[in-house]
Design an enzyme around this catalytic site. Structure first.
Site, mmCIF file in Angstrom:
data_model
loop_
_atom_site.group_PDB
_atom_site.id
_atom_site.type_symbol
_atom_site.label_atom_id
_atom_site.label_comp_id
_atom_site.label_asym_id
_atom_site.label_seq_id
_atom_site.Cartn_x
_atom_site.Cartn_y
_atom_site.Cartn_z
ATOM 1 N N ARG A 157 0.071 40.088 36.247
ATOM 2 C CA ARG A 157 0.909 39.349 37.214
ATOM 3 C C ARG A 157 0.043 38.487 38.139
ATOM 4 N NH1 ARG A 157 2.697 43.480 41.908
ATOM 5 N NH2 ARG A 157 0.970 44.924 41.757
ATOM 6 N N GLU A 207 19.746 36.761 40.865
ATOM 7 C CA GLU A 207 19.078 36.321 39.633
ATOM 8 C C GLU A 207 19.915 35.337 38.825
ATOM 9 O OE1 GLU A 207 17.366 40.227 40.897
ATOM 10 O OE2 GLU A 207 19.415 39.453 40.631
ATOM 11 N N PHE A 214 15.614 42.868 35.676
ATOM 12 C CA PHE A 214 16.619 42.043 36.353
ATOM 13 C C PHE A 214 16.779 40.682 35.667
ATOM 14 C CE2 PHE A 214 14.809 44.254 40.355
ATOM 15 C CZ PHE A 214 15.439 45.436 40.020
ATOM 16 N N HIS A 220 6.522 43.451 35.672
ATOM 17 C CA HIS A 220 6.945 44.853 35.743
ATOM 18 C C HIS A 220 7.741 45.237 34.488
ATOM 19 C CE1 HIS A 220 5.673 43.986 39.773
ATOM 20 N NE2 HIS A 220 5.838 45.232 40.155
ATOM 21 N N ASP A 230 8.114 53.641 39.424
ATOM 22 C CA ASP A 230 9.444 53.069 39.705
ATOM 23 C C ASP A 230 10.521 53.716 38.829
ATOM 24 O OD1 ASP A 230 8.144 51.490 41.480
ATOM 25 O OD2 ASP A 230 8.670 49.572 40.573
ATOM 26 N N ARG A 233 2.358 44.980 34.836
ATOM 27 C CA ARG A 233 1.921 45.283 36.192
ATOM 28 C C ARG A 233 0.474 45.800 36.293
ATOM 29 N NH1 ARG A 233 4.969 49.903 39.801
ATOM 30 N NH2 ARG A 233 4.354 49.217 41.877
#
Length: 308
Positions: A6, A54, A79, A105, A113, A163
């Site tokens: 990232r 989004e 998302f 991610h 998460d 990530r």
């Protein structure tokens, strides 16, 4: 010293922005996580925080594309590919709008998460849409090349961004040609076809197999769509078995894409390493990789199974 994909994405976007003033970046209130904040700091007048919306972001990105800009839309993979699926399908892919998606991610490597945020189906969702190109870079250098290549393609491109911090395993001069896989290691007993964070794990498996007298090729399939059909069939002819390894569900991802190419080719001995139709759960990335069989040991086992 390694860096996260990232971070490499954010830095590459800044380099691209310096070369091309038509590049704009959009984010859904996650710029400091996706690292599009790096672009925002360099080019504040070309960055748009669309908030936690989004679907709106994708429609705005389509608008930018239709007026001659090259928008890069970023959010978490879950998302982007999930919540905004319909807008990507109808507003972008259906019209072949020149929008780029860099969703971070992705996969189990999101870690703590947990399963709600670990996208294990994003490649499947993105690759089945007409007009879409899908890149899964394996290291920071390849991530930068994927960003640059995406900007050259006229149409939607998905870049899957991970990530964790990782080391470069490719070189500056390693080619990155969309739709053309790279042979990281040649061999003629078994071929491991892999992508993303699984590439170094596959290379480790091949080294261990060599100690046992098994010659394993490793192919970095950085482009999942269009898939490199030629190299798959060539390796199938040369080797006695093919094993795919991916940080994604075995349904719809790299394993499925390779299986589609092999289908109807007599004598293809084939195994898949990936997430076996399960959701993720909370844990450190290395613990999760071990729990879900995304390991060199499991790749070795599957390679031996194809040779048995």
């Amino acid at each position: 010293m390694g860096k996260s994909l990232r971070v490499a994405y954010g830095e590459a976007l800044v380099k691209l922005g310096a070369k091309n003033e038509k590049v704009v970046a959009l984010d859904a209130d996650l710029a400091h996580a996706t690292m599009s904040a790096t672009f925002a700091a360099a080019y504040p007048d070309r960055f748009y925080n669309m908030g936690i919306a989004e679907a709106n972001m994708m429609c705005a990105a389509a608008g930018f594309a239709h007026t001659g800009y090259i928008p890069f839309a970023s959010t978490f993979a879950l998302f982007g590919s999930g919540r905004a699926y319909e807008q990507i399908r109808n507003s972008i892919c259906y019209t072949n709008a020149n929008v780029k998606f860099a969703f971070s991610h992705s996969g189990l490597s999101v870690g703590e998460d947990g399963g709600s945020h670990q996208s294990i189906e994003d490649i499947a969702l993105m690759r089945e849409m007409p007009n879409m190109t899908v890149f899964v870079p394996c290291d920071p250098k390849e991530t930068e090349k994927a960003v640059m290549a995406a900007a050259e393609i006229d149409g939607p491109v998905y870049i899957r961004v991970a990530r964790p911090v990782c080391e470069d395993i490719t070189e500056e001069d390693t080619p990155f040609i969309p739709g053309k896989a790279n042979i990281m290691r040649d061999g003629n007993d078994v071929c491991i076809i892999t992508a993303g964070l699984m590439v170094p794990i596959a290379l480790k498996a091949a080294e261990e197999l060599e100690k046992e007298g098994i010659s394993a090729a490793v192919v970095n399939m950085h482009t999942i769509k269009p898939i490199d059909t030629e190299i798959i069939l060539e390796m199938n002819k040369k080797c006695k078995g093919i094993v795919t390894a991916e940080e994604h569900s075995v349904i719809g991802g790299l394993g499925s894409a390779v299986a589609e190419v092999l289908a109807g080719n007599a004598g293809a001995k084939f195994e898949r390493v990936g997430i076996q139709d399960k959701f993720g759960k909370s844990g450190k990335p290395d613990q999760l990789f071990a729990a879900y069989g995304l390991t060199a040991e499991n790749i070795i086992e599957k390679c031996k199974a194809t040779l048995a």
